[in-house]
Structure formats: structure tokens, C-alpha cells
Design a protein around this motif. Sequence first.
Motif, PDB file in Angstrom:
ATOM      1  N   ASP A  59       0.825  -1.207   0.000  1.00 59.15           N
ATOM      2  CA  ASP A  59       0.000   0.000   0.000  1.00 59.15           C
ATOM      3  C   ASP A  59       0.858   1.255   0.000  1.00 59.15           C
ATOM      4  OD1 ASP A  59      -2.275  -1.546   0.107  1.00 59.15           O
ATOM      5  OD2 ASP A  59      -2.398  -1.455   2.279  1.00 59.15           O
ATOM      6  N   ILE A  60       0.472   2.193  -0.834  1.00 55.68           N
ATOM      7  CA  ILE A  60       1.116   3.509  -0.864  1.00 55.68           C
ATOM      8  C   ILE A  60       0.050   4.517  -0.446  1.00 55.68           C
ATOM      9  CG2 ILE A  60       2.190   5.277  -2.286  1.00 55.68           C
ATOM     10  CD1 ILE A  60       3.226   2.993  -4.072  1.00 55.68           C
ATOM     11  N   VAL A  61       0.375   5.306   0.561  1.00 55.54           N
ATOM     12  CA  VAL A  61      -0.567   6.288   1.099  1.00 55.54           C
ATOM     13  C   VAL A  61      -0.041   7.677   0.813  1.00 55.54           C
ATOM     14  CG1 VAL A  61      -1.686   7.124   3.191  1.00 55.54           C
ATOM     15  CG2 VAL A  61      -1.222   4.680   2.932  1.00 55.54           C
ATOM     16  N   GLU A  62      -0.854   8.488   0.166  1.00 60.23           N
ATOM     17  CA  GLU A  62      -0.482   9.881  -0.074  1.00 60.23           C
ATOM     18  C   GLU A  62      -0.705  10.676   1.195  1.00 60.23           C
ATOM     19  OE1 GLU A  62      -1.777  11.809  -3.642  1.00 60.23           O
ATOM     20  OE2 GLU A  62      -1.975   9.864  -4.661  1.00 60.23           O
ATOM     21  N   LEU A  63       0.267  11.481   1.574  1.00 59.41           N
ATOM     22  CA  LEU A  63       0.189  12.301   2.773  1.00 59.41           C
ATOM     23  C   LEU A  63      -0.320  13.700   2.443  1.00 59.41           C
ATOM     24  CD1 LEU A  63       3.565  11.181   4.382  1.00 59.41           C
ATOM     25  CD2 LEU A  63       1.276  10.334   4.890  1.00 59.41           C
ATOM     26  N   VAL A  88       4.528  10.702   0.270  1.00 57.19           N
ATOM     27  CA  VAL A  88       3.937   9.367   0.294  1.00 57.19           C
ATOM     28  C   VAL A  88       4.545   8.563   1.427  1.00 57.19           C
ATOM     29  CG1 VAL A  88       3.372   9.293  -2.165  1.00 57.19           C
ATOM     30  CG2 VAL A  88       5.582   8.471  -1.399  1.00 57.19           C
ATOM     31  N   ARG A  89       3.796   7.534   1.836  1.00 60.02           N
ATOM     32  CA  ARG A  89       4.276   6.617   2.877  1.00 60.02           C
ATOM     33  C   ARG A  89       3.966   5.211   2.414  1.00 60.02           C
ATOM     34  NH1 ARG A  89       1.320   6.956   8.400  1.00 60.02           N
ATOM     35  NH2 ARG A  89      -0.330   6.601   6.947  1.00 60.02           N
TER      36      ARG A  89
END
Length: 67
Positions: A57-61, A66-67
Amino acid sequence: MRAFTYVRPQRIEDALDALAQPDTKLLAGGTNLVDLMKGYVEQPIRVVDINRLPLADIVELPGGGVR
């Protein structure tokens, strides 16, 4: 190559705990850590392999990262 401890954590939390220890390096896809260790450029005491952890999973901050 210097002797080292190889760690393959089953959970992300275990990987973070292992990485908090001094002289620890991360092994993941696309890294050349093993080559650097063979050439004595890197000499970690502990290597943490995160290849099998669920990190897809890539999460946009909010700030654009990104995280």
C-alpha cells in the motif's frame, strides 16, 4: 564479508523494532546491500529483510509526500 545476523520479521512492528537497533541495515527488493557488504563498504551487524512484509500500500500524505 563480516558475519551478521539475518532477521526476517513477520510483522511490520517487528521490523521497526529490529531497525531501531544500532548497526542494522534494511534489505528489500532492488537494493544492492549484499554487494556492498561483499566489498566491505557496508558492514552491518544485523540485516532486516522486509521483502515478505505486506508493504504494497502507498498512502499519499497531506503535504504531498507518500508513505
